[in-house]
Design a protein around this motif. Structure first.
Motif, mmCIF file in Angstrom:
data_model
loop_
_atom_site.group_PDB
_atom_site.id
_atom_site.type_symbol
_atom_site.label_atom_id
_atom_site.label_comp_id
_atom_site.label_asym_id
_atom_site.label_seq_id
_atom_site.Cartn_x
_atom_site.Cartn_y
_atom_site.Cartn_z
ATOM 1 N N CYS A 184 48.365 34.887 33.755
ATOM 2 C CA CYS A 184 47.896 36.186 33.294
ATOM 3 C C CYS A 184 46.869 36.748 34.269
ATOM 4 O O CYS A 184 46.212 36.014 35.007
ATOM 5 N N GLU A 190 40.155 41.559 29.512
ATOM 6 C CA GLU A 190 41.366 41.882 28.766
ATOM 7 C C GLU A 190 42.601 41.573 29.615
ATOM 8 O O GLU A 190 42.616 41.876 30.816
ATOM 9 N N ILE A 210 45.884 42.272 31.288
ATOM 10 C CA ILE A 210 46.571 43.499 31.681
ATOM 11 C C ILE A 210 47.979 43.223 32.223
ATOM 12 O O ILE A 210 48.759 44.149 32.416
ATOM 13 N N ALA A 211 48.281 41.945 32.435
ATOM 14 C CA ALA A 211 49.612 41.566 32.902
ATOM 15 C C ALA A 211 49.782 40.066 32.687
ATOM 16 O O ALA A 211 48.808 39.314 32.726
ATOM 17 N N TRP A 261 55.232 40.964 31.847
ATOM 18 C CA TRP A 261 54.738 42.199 31.235
ATOM 19 C C TRP A 261 53.536 42.719 32.004
ATOM 20 O O TRP A 261 52.684 41.940 32.433
ATOM 21 N N HIS A 288 50.687 45.978 31.515
ATOM 22 C CA HIS A 288 50.199 47.061 30.663
ATOM 23 C C HIS A 288 50.550 48.408 31.301
ATOM 24 O O HIS A 288 50.476 48.563 32.523
ATOM 25 N N ASP A 289 50.922 49.366 30.470
ATOM 26 C CA ASP A 289 51.333 50.687 30.968
ATOM 27 C C ASP A 289 50.307 51.307 31.912
ATOM 28 O O ASP A 289 50.671 51.940 32.899
ATOM 29 N N ASP A 290 49.014 51.145 31.624
ATOM 30 C CA ASP A 290 47.968 51.740 32.467
ATOM 31 C C ASP A 290 47.858 51.084 33.832
ATOM 32 O O ASP A 290 47.174 51.606 34.721
ATOM 33 N N ASN A 291 48.500 49.926 34.015
ATOM 34 C CA ASN A 291 48.357 49.176 35.261
ATOM 35 C C ASN A 291 49.667 49.017 36.031
ATOM 36 O O ASN A 291 49.737 48.241 36.977
ATOM 37 N N LYS A 292 50.674 49.767 35.628
ATOM 38 C CA LYS A 292 51.946 49.707 36.352
ATOM 39 C C LYS A 292 51.797 50.344 37.719
ATOM 40 O O LYS A 292 50.919 51.150 37.958
#
Length: 133
Positions: free
Chosen positions: A35, A42, A44-45, A62, A64-68
């Motif tokens: 991770c 937090e 984030i991936a 996975w 997080h959308d904000d970190n793509k």
């Protein structure tokens, strides 16, 4: 019959691992979970996988959308590949859906080995493999 708990699921998984070990020499099952966290701690991936016999199986990747589009998926995938090589894995296999990231995996050398149409309805379920030799 009843719905099992996560402890029940772990018990069943371990029993199948025991069974497999009796029938296939050099059996192994080792979870490899990675991770990435932000400054607040937090997640984030992340990447969840397991080394089974002579391969690594990636179950989840996975971001997080904000970190793509920041290279986090690539970073996780490359780290998993390094671990798989260090553990003498011959290949990595994984699956993804058409609405997720099939092109992402192709970009990093994964080859499609199978696809199920309409799973889920209107989409495709892809299976990929990357040889590590």
């Amino acid at each position: 019959m009843q719905v099992g708990s996560s402890d029940d699921a772990a018990y069943v998984r371990n029993k199948l691992i025991e069974f497999n070990a009796r029938h296939v020499p050099n059996g192994r099952y080792e979870e490899v979970n990675l991770c990435l966290k932000n400054d607040k701690g937090e997640i984030i991936a992340g990447l969840n996988s397991a080394v089974c016999w002579n391969w690594m199986e990636i179950d989840i990747l996975w971001v997080h959308d904000d970190n793509k589009r920041q290279g986090l998926g690539k970073q996780l995938l490359e780290e998993a590949e390094q671990i798989a090589r260090a553990k003498d894995c011959a290949f990595i296999k994984l699956n993804t859906f058409s609405f997720q990231a099939p092109e992402f995996y192709k970009k990093y050398g994964y080859t499609e080995i199978g696809v199920i149409e309409n799973a889920p309805l209107g989409n495709k379920h892809y299976y990929y493999k990357k040889d590590l030799n």
